[in-house]
Design a protein around this motif. Structure first.
Motif, PDB file in Angstrom:
ATOM      1  N   MET A  86       0.832  -1.214   0.000  1.00 58.31           N
ATOM      2  CA  MET A  86       0.000   0.000   0.000  1.00 58.31           C
ATOM      3  C   MET A  86       0.862   1.258   0.000  1.00 58.31           C
ATOM      4  O   MET A  86       0.513   2.257  -0.630  1.00 58.31           O
ATOM      5  N   HIS A  87       1.995   1.214   0.708  1.00 60.78           N
ATOM      6  CA  HIS A  87       2.900   2.362   0.714  1.00 60.78           C
ATOM      7  C   HIS A  87       3.463   2.594  -0.689  1.00 60.78           C
ATOM      8  O   HIS A  87       3.556   3.734  -1.143  1.00 60.78           O
ATOM      9  N   GLY A  88       3.817   1.515  -1.357  1.00 59.27           N
ATOM     10  CA  GLY A  88       4.318   1.628  -2.724  1.00 59.27           C
ATOM     11  C   GLY A  88       3.276   2.185  -3.674  1.00 59.27           C
ATOM     12  O   GLY A  88       3.596   2.983  -4.565  1.00 59.27           O
ATOM     13  N   LEU A  89       2.022   1.782  -3.498  1.00 55.54           N
ATOM     14  CA  LEU A  89       0.942   2.337  -4.331  1.00 55.54           C
ATOM     15  C   LEU A  89       0.836   3.846  -4.131  1.00 55.54           C
ATOM     16  O   LEU A  89       0.648   4.599  -5.086  1.00 55.54           O
ATOM     17  N   GLY A  90       0.960   4.275  -2.882  1.00 54.43           N
ATOM     18  CA  GLY A  90       0.886   5.708  -2.593  1.00 54.43           C
ATOM     19  C   GLY A  90       2.048   6.467  -3.204  1.00 54.43           C
ATOM     20  O   GLY A  90       1.874   7.554  -3.751  1.00 54.43           O
ATOM     21  N   LYS A  91       3.253   5.885  -3.117  1.00 54.51           N
ATOM     22  CA  LYS A  91       4.432   6.558  -3.666  1.00 54.51           C
ATOM     23  C   LYS A  91       4.363   6.658  -5.184  1.00 54.51           C
ATOM     24  O   LYS A  91       4.812   7.638  -5.768  1.00 54.51           O
ATOM     25  N   GLU A  92       3.804   5.643  -5.834  1.00 56.25           N
ATOM     26  CA  GLU A  92       3.693   5.637  -7.291  1.00 56.25           C
ATOM     27  C   GLU A  92       2.415   6.333  -7.771  1.00 56.25           C
ATOM     28  O   GLU A  92       2.162   6.382  -8.970  1.00 56.25           O
ATOM     29  N   ASN A  93       1.620   6.848  -6.843  1.00 57.02           N
ATOM     30  CA  ASN A  93       0.376   7.559  -7.139  1.00 57.02           C
ATOM     31  C   ASN A  93      -0.601   6.692  -7.934  1.00 57.02           C
ATOM     32  O   ASN A  93      -1.224   7.145  -8.874  1.00 57.02           O
ATOM     33  N   ILE A  94      -0.709   5.434  -7.540  1.00 57.71           N
ATOM     34  CA  ILE A  94      -1.688   4.518  -8.120  1.00 57.71           C
ATOM     35  C   ILE A  94      -2.897   4.535  -7.208  1.00 57.71           C
ATOM     36  O   ILE A  94      -2.826   4.113  -6.062  1.00 57.71           O
ATOM     37  N   LYS A  99     -11.202  -2.535  -2.652  1.00 56.56           N
ATOM     38  CA  LYS A  99     -12.125  -3.489  -3.271  1.00 56.56           C
ATOM     39  C   LYS A  99     -11.585  -3.945  -4.618  1.00 56.56           C
ATOM     40  O   LYS A  99     -11.566  -5.140  -4.929  1.00 56.56           O
ATOM     41  N   MET A 100     -11.119  -3.007  -5.426  1.00 54.49           N
ATOM     42  CA  MET A 100     -10.597  -3.349  -6.744  1.00 54.49           C
ATOM     43  C   MET A 100      -9.267  -4.091  -6.642  1.00 54.49           C
ATOM     44  O   MET A 100      -9.002  -5.018  -7.409  1.00 54.49           O
ATOM     45  N   LEU A 101      -8.434  -3.700  -5.681  1.00 56.43           N
ATOM     46  CA  LEU A 101      -7.167  -4.403  -5.494  1.00 56.43           C
ATOM     47  C   LEU A 101      -7.405  -5.850  -5.075  1.00 56.43           C
ATOM     48  O   LEU A 101      -6.720  -6.763  -5.549  1.00 56.43           O
ATOM     49  N   ALA A 102      -8.384  -6.078  -4.200  1.00 58.98           N
ATOM     50  CA  ALA A 102      -8.707  -7.440  -3.775  1.00 58.98           C
ATOM     51  C   ALA A 102      -9.244  -8.248  -4.948  1.00 58.98           C
ATOM     52  O   ALA A 102      -8.920  -9.429  -5.105  1.00 58.98           O
ATOM     53  N   GLU A 103     -10.053  -7.614  -5.786  1.00 57.00           N
ATOM     54  CA  GLU A 103     -10.586  -8.279  -6.972  1.00 57.00           C
ATOM     55  C   GLU A 103      -9.457  -8.680  -7.921  1.00 57.00           C
ATOM     56  O   GLU A 103      -9.429  -9.788  -8.446  1.00 57.00           O
ATOM     57  N   LEU A 104      -8.491  -7.776  -8.107  1.00 54.62           N
ATOM     58  CA  LEU A 104      -7.338  -8.089  -8.952  1.00 54.62           C
ATOM     59  C   LEU A 104      -6.503  -9.219  -8.346  1.00 54.62           C
ATOM     60  O   LEU A 104      -6.045 -10.108  -9.065  1.00 54.62           O
ATOM     61  N   ALA A 105      -6.276  -9.157  -7.051  1.00 52.04           N
ATOM     62  CA  ALA A 105      -5.457 -10.174  -6.394  1.00 52.04           C
ATOM     63  C   ALA A 105      -6.086 -11.557  -6.513  1.00 52.04           C
ATOM     64  O   ALA A 105      -5.378 -12.556  -6.672  1.00 52.04           O
ATOM     65  N   GLU A 106      -7.409 -11.618  -6.469  1.00 47.77           N
ATOM     66  CA  GLU A 106      -8.088 -12.913  -6.488  1.00 47.77           C
ATOM     67  C   GLU A 106      -8.309 -13.432  -7.905  1.00 47.77           C
ATOM     68  O   GLU A 106      -8.060 -14.602  -8.180  1.00 47.77           O
ATOM     69  N   GLU A 113       0.303  -8.881 -10.547  1.00 44.93           N
ATOM     70  CA  GLU A 113       1.760  -9.015 -10.617  1.00 44.93           C
ATOM     71  C   GLU A 113       2.384  -7.795 -11.284  1.00 44.93           C
ATOM     72  O   GLU A 113       3.449  -7.325 -10.880  1.00 44.93           O
ATOM     73  N   SER A 114       1.708  -7.244 -12.306  1.00 47.40           N
ATOM     74  CA  SER A 114       2.244  -6.036 -12.958  1.00 47.40           C
ATOM     75  C   SER A 114       2.205  -4.842 -12.007  1.00 47.40           C
ATOM     76  O   SER A 114       3.103  -3.997 -12.032  1.00 47.40           O
ATOM     77  N   LEU A 115       1.190  -4.784 -11.140  1.00 44.70           N
ATOM     78  CA  LEU A 115       1.159  -3.723 -10.124  1.00 44.70           C
ATOM     79  C   LEU A 115       2.342  -3.865  -9.170  1.00 44.70           C
ATOM     80  O   LEU A 115       3.001  -2.873  -8.833  1.00 44.70           O
ATOM     81  N   VAL A 116       2.602  -5.092  -8.739  1.00 46.05           N
ATOM     82  CA  VAL A 116       3.727  -5.337  -7.838  1.00 46.05           C
ATOM     83  C   VAL A 116       5.038  -4.963  -8.527  1.00 46.05           C
ATOM     84  O   VAL A 116       5.925  -4.372  -7.910  1.00 46.05           O
ATOM     85  N   ALA A 117       5.149  -5.278  -9.823  1.00 43.03           N
ATOM     86  CA  ALA A 117       6.365  -4.937 -10.572  1.00 43.03           C
ATOM     87  C   ALA A 117       6.553  -3.421 -10.657  1.00 43.03           C
ATOM     88  O   ALA A 117       7.687  -2.930 -10.626  1.00 43.03           O
ATOM     89  N   LEU A 118       5.458  -2.684 -10.754  1.00 43.88           N
ATOM     90  CA  LEU A 118       5.553  -1.216 -10.766  1.00 43.88           C
ATOM     91  C   LEU A 118       6.007  -0.676  -9.414  1.00 43.88           C
ATOM     92  O   LEU A 118       6.714   0.319  -9.334  1.00 43.88           O
ATOM     93  N   ILE A 119       5.584  -1.335  -8.347  1.00 49.64           N
ATOM     94  CA  ILE A 119       5.818  -0.831  -6.996  1.00 49.64           C
ATOM     95  C   ILE A 119       7.200  -1.201  -6.468  1.00 49.64           C
ATOM     96  O   ILE A 119       7.828  -0.427  -5.757  1.00 49.64           O
ATOM     97  N   LYS A 120       7.695  -2.383  -6.830  1.00 50.18           N
ATOM     98  CA  LYS A 120       8.934  -2.900  -6.227  1.00 50.18           C
ATOM     99  C   LYS A 120      10.117  -1.946  -6.318  1.00 50.18           C
ATOM    100  O   LYS A 120      10.852  -1.808  -5.347  1.00 50.18           O
ATOM    101  N   PRO A 121      10.364  -1.248  -7.436  1.00 45.24           N
ATOM    102  CA  PRO A 121      11.517  -0.327  -7.457  1.00 45.24           C
ATOM    103  C   PRO A 121      11.447   0.762  -6.391  1.00 45.24           C
ATOM    104  O   PRO A 121      12.449   1.079  -5.761  1.00 45.24           O
ATOM    105  N   SER A 122      10.257   1.315  -6.146  1.00 42.01           N
ATOM    106  CA  SER A 122      10.143   2.363  -5.119  1.00 42.01           C
ATOM    107  C   SER A 122      10.329   1.780  -3.727  1.00 42.01           C
ATOM    108  O   SER A 122      10.871   2.432  -2.838  1.00 42.01           O
ATOM    109  N   ILE A 123       9.898   0.528  -3.510  1.00 48.19           N
ATOM    110  CA  ILE A 123      10.080  -0.132  -2.220  1.00 48.19           C
ATOM    111  C   ILE A 123      11.557  -0.412  -1.979  1.00 48.19           C
ATOM    112  O   ILE A 123      12.077  -0.192  -0.888  1.00 48.19           O
ATOM    113  N   THR A 124      12.271  -0.879  -2.996  1.00 52.02           N
ATOM    114  CA  THR A 124      13.692  -1.182  -2.816  1.00 52.02           C
ATOM    115  C   THR A 124      14.484   0.097  -2.578  1.00 52.02           C
ATOM    116  O   THR A 124      15.423   0.100  -1.794  1.00 52.02           O
TER     117      THR A 124
END
Length: 154
Positions: A86-94, A99-106, A113-124
């Motif tokens: 969630m912190h990465g989503l905030g930093k990337e302004n996504i 509700k929609m994130l849970a729908e995507l995850a399920e 996975e593409s969302l996680v790939a977008l977020i990982k660089p800011s987390i690292t």
């Protein structure tokens, strides 16, 4: 002038009579005198409406808990905790809601996975910045400010 009855033709109906009709309409399905005795029915209907109001708030709270659990399960598959995700989503302004994130995850693992790939660089980048700080000692204090009874050898 006669009060509005919502399109129904009620002849010789007083305001209290309409209130009674409405109370009995809401009390339909209750047990015992709560369905056909106005004094009892009114109290039961009021209490039922209080429970319904409270239930609408609890429903939102319960759904939020479920969504957070689904997002956490989805993000843990890719090595991120919920709070990091969630912190990465905030930093990337996504700006996707839970509700929609849970729908995507399920239901859409590749999109998630593409969302996680977008977020990982800011987390690292964040974790690299944290590791550049001085080493932290007992209970979050820096080693130079430790109490006298605690030494570095312990």
């Amino acid at each position: 002038r006669r009060p509005s009855t919502g399109g129904q033709a009620l002849f010789n109906a007083t305001m209290s009579g309409m209130k009674k009709k409405l109370v009995f309409k809401f009390a339909k399905g209750f047990r015992g005198r709560a369905k056909n005795c106005h004094r009892v029915a009114r109290n039961r209907v009021e209490k039922a409406m209080q429970h319904a109001y409270k239930g609408r708030k609890l429903k939102k709270r319960d759904n939020k808990k479920i969504w957070i659990g689904q997002i956490n399960a989805g993000s843990m598959q890719y090595g991120l905790a919920y709070n990091q995700f969630m912190h990465g989503l905030g930093k990337e302004n996504i700006q996707l809601n839970r509700k929609m994130l849970a729908e995507l995850a399920e239901n859409e693992p590749y999109s998630f996975e593409s969302l996680v790939a977008l977020i990982k660089p800011s987390i690292t980048r964040l974790s690299i910045q944290k590791s550049n700080f001085e080493e932290v000692g007992y209970k979050g204090m820096q080693l130079g400010n430790m109490p006298p009874e605690i030494t570095e050898e312990q």
